[in-house]
Design a protein around this motif. Sequence first.
Motif, mmCIF file in Angstrom:
data_model
loop_
_atom_site.group_PDB
_atom_site.id
_atom_site.type_symbol
_atom_site.label_atom_id
_atom_site.label_comp_id
_atom_site.label_asym_id
_atom_site.label_seq_id
_atom_site.Cartn_x
_atom_site.Cartn_y
_atom_site.Cartn_z
ATOM 1 N N UNK A 1 -0.281 3.080 5.698
ATOM 2 C CA UNK A 1 -0.049 1.750 5.115
ATOM 3 C C UNK A 1 0.027 1.758 3.593
ATOM 4 N N UNK A 2 -0.535 2.794 2.954
ATOM 5 C CA UNK A 2 -0.610 2.799 1.499
ATOM 6 C C UNK A 2 -1.722 1.930 0.966
ATOM 7 N N UNK A 3 -2.547 1.407 1.867
ATOM 8 C CA UNK A 3 -3.641 0.511 1.503
ATOM 9 C C UNK A 3 -4.973 1.107 1.922
ATOM 10 N N UNK A 4 -5.943 1.055 1.028
ATOM 11 C CA UNK A 4 -7.295 1.457 1.385
ATOM 12 C C UNK A 4 -7.868 0.456 2.379
ATOM 13 N N UNK A 5 -8.563 0.957 3.393
ATOM 14 C CA UNK A 5 -9.177 0.067 4.377
ATOM 15 C C UNK A 5 -10.090 -0.939 3.704
ATOM 16 N N UNK A 6 -10.853 -0.485 2.720
ATOM 17 C CA UNK A 6 -11.773 -1.390 2.032
ATOM 18 C C UNK A 6 -11.017 -2.531 1.364
ATOM 19 N N UNK A 7 -9.855 -2.228 0.751
ATOM 20 C CA UNK A 7 -9.071 -3.276 0.088
ATOM 21 C C UNK A 7 -8.645 -4.347 1.085
ATOM 22 N N UNK A 8 -8.190 -3.921 2.253
ATOM 23 C CA UNK A 8 -7.737 -4.871 3.277
ATOM 24 C C UNK A 8 -8.899 -5.715 3.784
ATOM 25 N N UNK A 9 -9.997 -5.043 4.115
ATOM 26 C CA UNK A 9 -11.140 -5.751 4.687
ATOM 27 C C UNK A 9 -11.766 -6.698 3.673
ATOM 28 N N UNK A 10 -11.900 -6.254 2.426
ATOM 29 C CA UNK A 10 -12.485 -7.116 1.390
ATOM 30 C C UNK A 10 -11.624 -8.363 1.176
ATOM 31 N N UNK A 11 -10.303 -8.208 1.215
ATOM 32 C CA UNK A 11 -9.418 -9.359 1.062
ATOM 33 C C UNK A 11 -9.609 -10.352 2.209
ATOM 34 N N UNK A 12 -9.757 -9.822 3.434
ATOM 35 C CA UNK A 12 -9.969 -10.689 4.591
ATOM 36 C C UNK A 12 -11.309 -11.417 4.502
ATOM 37 N N UNK A 13 -12.332 -10.697 4.079
ATOM 38 C CA UNK A 13 -13.658 -11.316 3.951
ATOM 39 C C UNK A 13 -13.620 -12.439 2.923
ATOM 40 N N UNK A 14 -12.969 -12.195 1.793
ATOM 41 C CA UNK A 14 -12.877 -13.224 0.749
ATOM 42 C C UNK A 14 -12.092 -14.436 1.233
ATOM 43 N N UNK A 15 -11.075 -14.200 2.051
ATOM 44 C CA UNK A 15 -10.220 -15.291 2.524
ATOM 45 C C UNK A 15 -10.829 -16.050 3.694
ATOM 46 N N UNK A 16 -11.392 -15.317 4.658
ATOM 47 C CA UNK A 16 -11.848 -15.941 5.913
ATOM 48 C C UNK A 16 -13.304 -16.368 5.893
ATOM 49 N N UNK A 17 -14.097 -15.792 5.000
ATOM 50 C CA UNK A 17 -15.526 -16.087 4.920
ATOM 51 C C UNK A 17 -16.209 -15.938 6.281
#
Length: 312
Positions: free
Chosen positions: A154-170
Amino acid sequence: MRKQIRTDLAMEAVNAGERTSIDGVKMNQWSAGGVEITEVRIDSEQGARMLGKAPGHYVTLECPGLARHELEERRRVSDLLGQQIERLLEGRINKEQPVLVIGLGNRKITPDSLGSKVVDRTLVTRHLFNTMPEKMDERMRSVCALAPGVLGVSGLETFEVVKSLVDRLNPCCLICIDSLAARSTRRVGSAVQLTDTGIQPGSGVGNHRSALNQQSLGVPVLAVGMPMVVYAATIARDALELLSEGMQQDDQLDEALDELAGQLSGNAVGDMIVTPREVDSLIDQAAWVLARGINRALQPALSDEEIQTMME
């Protein structure tokens, strides 16, 4: 001298070197319906350093019947897994916030595809709560799930994806699923570990990424996994021990075995990982067990039949 050991299982780390006790580490074992349960609690930084594990709770369920694809054993383990997930997440799940399930690993590599296959079998409901809340069964909880893939795809770090979801979805909490590495070949496909310490993606194959835990994400993280691989160097050491059977066991012999295992770990053999030839079926069975346990824990008021109907 401490034996060479490479494992994601806390119980194996405790047993390494045949230690009888470690300061700040408590281990309790019991049986339930033919399933062996081991709980390791690490309460001190000293114990964490000695074991190479973060402080917290680690629960391992062992059942040889899992690897033999016995249906009743699979049901029994998944029921117990659901109970243990509920116990470790007690007081952390609420109806106002969703639970986020993350499947780690590479879908295209069979022994590393466990996380994505569990996500495929997880009952997701958040979209229903958002689009038709008036029609939702009050017994249900909001759940969302994603398998973000790996950096090389994906070219994306797993942490980057998960942190973005956590910030968005709470979300109120995360459940992360991944394949693990075991010390013993008999635990491959037949043991499940869950821990409230979070997880470091890729640790099972020596490819460490940024950790997913409460400290880094700001929400409780429960990690669930099953061993699917063993390091070749570990198998080599076991073979050396078998060859040494009958010889007088002393510290000198044990040190010699450790030295040989260390040499193996330092070359190409040490980086090799081994998985059973029937890993395809093992992964499918493991995904069924883990997904059923997670669904039972997150939707305790629903029956297996109701969950299956909603997923069809």
